[in-house]
Design a protein around this motif. Structure first.
Motif, PDB file in Angstrom:
ATOM      1  N   GLY A  46      -4.742 -17.604  -5.479  1.00 34.54           N
ATOM      2  CA  GLY A  46      -4.961 -19.020  -5.219  1.00 34.54           C
ATOM      3  C   GLY A  46      -6.327 -19.246  -4.616  1.00 34.54           C
ATOM      4  N   PRO A  47      -6.566 -20.412  -4.065  1.00 34.12           N
ATOM      5  CA  PRO A  47      -7.874 -20.715  -3.494  1.00 34.12           C
ATOM      6  C   PRO A  47      -8.041 -20.023  -2.145  1.00 34.12           C
ATOM      7  N   THR A  48      -8.285 -18.733  -2.203  1.00 34.05           N
ATOM      8  CA  THR A  48      -8.344 -17.926  -0.993  1.00 34.05           C
ATOM      9  C   THR A  48      -9.787 -17.707  -0.553  1.00 34.05           C
ATOM     10  N   PRO A  49     -10.115 -18.037   0.700  1.00 29.66           N
ATOM     11  CA  PRO A  49     -11.481 -17.772   1.150  1.00 29.66           C
ATOM     12  C   PRO A  49     -11.748 -16.269   1.162  1.00 29.66           C
ATOM     13  N   GLN A  50     -12.951 -15.897   0.785  1.00 32.66           N
ATOM     14  CA  GLN A  50     -13.320 -14.485   0.763  1.00 32.66           C
ATOM     15  C   GLN A  50     -14.117 -14.161   2.020  1.00 32.66           C
ATOM     16  N   LYS A  51     -14.031 -12.907   2.439  1.00 25.11           N
ATOM     17  CA  LYS A  51     -14.700 -12.495   3.677  1.00 25.11           C
ATOM     18  C   LYS A  51     -15.529 -11.241   3.455  1.00 25.11           C
ATOM     19  N   VAL A  52     -16.767 -11.303   3.890  1.00 19.05           N
ATOM     20  CA  VAL A  52     -17.594 -10.099   3.937  1.00 19.05           C
ATOM     21  C   VAL A  52     -18.030  -9.949   5.389  1.00 19.05           C
TER      22      VAL A  52
END
Lengths: 328, 144
Positions: free
Chosen positions: B21-27
């Motif tokens: 789904g519209p999942t925020p990505q993290k680096v």
């Protein structure tokens, strides 16, 4: 004559000890059971980055357990009386149901679509789920543990709240900048404009409170005459909770929460949280506010009597808990 | 046979990744710098390289944090927000610089997701900025 008498006294004593021990055992179980069921308040934190739920004891402020759920858990709601926790997994398109007495996963409900947020009705017979991609609100029967109906709503249904007073389902449409209100028979009561990019929503009494992410504001919408009031908060607010005429708002980009007095219409305090605070919930009995920090994989706990930070507790990767996540 | 199973597995894995789904990505990446936190923090505030990609939204001396938003537009990710913070290292003359970026893929509608607009592409693009960016900053501080 003397000997048997002594024996009988001895016997009597012995049986008394047995009765007393039995009674004490019953008492012990009664109290330990009572303690377990009624007195442990816990926070359930969905960790979207590692597919788990962290369970934190809010009395000792210690992590109790980590449970594996579906992929990318985000939304959550708790049935306080039934002691069930519903978690929405957007990666596996299903719901994990946790028994909050034993903290065990008891059921997985397949949806076939991404569950964004969840709320239940007051009777706890139904759980509502916003279906982000297909623009529906699904109803799960708690008795049957399956989807029993689907309602077509506006685009990108995001946050959902249940208003007990009017038995309304209140939904934000993030990309349409609207709030939709449905009654218990799923009829549209009202569709009303919000600020830009409405996400988290809370509803109690005569009002709905909406966090407008791109406007750095919160809209208060009257469910009686549909009048609106807006107040400014920090950068990119995500969610809002209200208790005792005080609004608590997470500012995701500022790493703060805004505490706003609804009577005097003034910000009481802005407090630092962990990184990227997303969602929040209150424990009324213990006067605690719990904030999930997506960026620092933790929760921040605040005292709601003096508005002070108490503790930050590590949880799992990308903690979110979108919805009600505290077992009172 | 092994190849077929591997291919099938790869397809299953990749489609499940695509259906997110519209999942925020993290680096999130860190680098250790041989300089005191105060010196590193000062250098970070005056470092111009990051400003080519990002604009400072705010900074706080107390917590040694700078918040950035994106200025570049021709990138395969969206809604990018980042922060770079300086923390104390193992001793007084060592600091840790941590860069945390939050962003989404460019395609936000129903699957199927067009090639080059998915989560993996977005994460790869941000990784290319964060890793070399921190390395460049370390070099700049330690050479002074």
């Amino acid at each position: 004559m003397v000997k048997p008498k002594k024996l009988s006294i001895f016997n009597l004593k012995n049986s008394n000890i047995f009765i007393l021990t039995f009674f004490l055992i019953i008492l012990y179980f009664y109290f330990s059971y009572d303690f377990k069921v009624d007195h442990v308040s816990k926070a359930y934190i969905t960790n979207q980055g590692d597919n788990t739920v962290s369970i934190v004891d809010l009395e000792t402020l210690k992590k109790l357990k980590t449970l594996d759920v579906g992929v990318a858990p985000l939304g959550i709601t708790i049935l306080q009386k039934k002691k069930l926790v519903f978690v929405g997994n957007v990666g596996t398109d299903d719901i994990s149901v946790i028994d909050a007495v034993n903290d065990r996963l008891i059921k997985t409900i397949k949806l076939g679509t991404a569950p964004l947020s969840l709320a239940s009705n007051f009777e706890e017979t139904e759980v509502y789920v916003t279906d982000w991609f297909k623009n529906n609100v699904l109803t799960i029967s708690v008795d049957e543990m399956r989807v029993t109906s689907s309602l077509s709503v506006g685009i990108t249904p995001s946050g959902i709240a249940y208003n007990k007073k009017y038995q309304y389902q209140v939904i934000t449409n993030r990309d349409a900048n609207t709030l939709e209100i449905y009654d218990k028979d799923h009829n549209l009561v009202k569709k009303i404009e919000t600020g830009n990019h409405p996400f988290g929503v809370y509803s109690e009494g005569n009002f709905a409170y909406v966090a407008n992410v791109y406007d750095d504001s919160v809209s208060i919408i009257s469910l009686v005459d549909w009048s609106k009031y807006e107040f400014l908060v920090g950068a990119h607010p995500y969610n809002v909770r209200v208790h005792n005429k005080v609004a608590y708002v997470t500012n995701t980009v500022d790493d703060t929460i805004t505490i706003y007095d609804l009577d005097s219409k003034k910000t009481i305090k802005t407090l630092d949280t962990g990184e990227t605070p997303e969602n929040l919930d209150l424990n009324i009995k213990l006067n605690l506010l719990v904030v999930t920090n997506w960026g620092s994989d933790s929760i921040s706990i605040f005292d709601t009597q003096n508005f002070q930070h108490i503790k930050e507790i590590k949880t799992g990767a990308q903690s979110r808990s979108f919805g009600d996540f505290i077992l009172q | 046979m092994k190849k077929i199973i591997f291919t099938l597995l790869a397809i299953i894995c990749s489609t499940s990744a695509l259906s997110h789904g519209p999942t925020p990505q993290k680096v999130q990446e860190s680098v250790t710098i041989a300089a005191s936190p105060a010196k590193t923090w000062d250098a970070l505030k005056n470092y111009s390289e990051f400003n080519k990609i990002m604009k400072v939204r705010s900074f706080k001396d107390k917590t040694m944090k700078i918040k950035y938003e994106l200025i570049k537009t021709d990138v395969p990710f969206s809604d990018y927000n980042a922060q770079i913070r300086v923390k104390k290292g193992a001793n007084d003359n060592e600091s840790i610089v941590q860069w945390t970026a939050r962003f989404y893929r460019t395609y936000k509608l129903n699957p199927p997701i067009p090639e080059g607009q998915d989560d993996a592409t977005a994460v790869a693009a941000v990784n290319k900025i964060v890793g070399p960016g921190l390395a460049g900053f370390k070099k700049s501080v330690e050479s002074k």
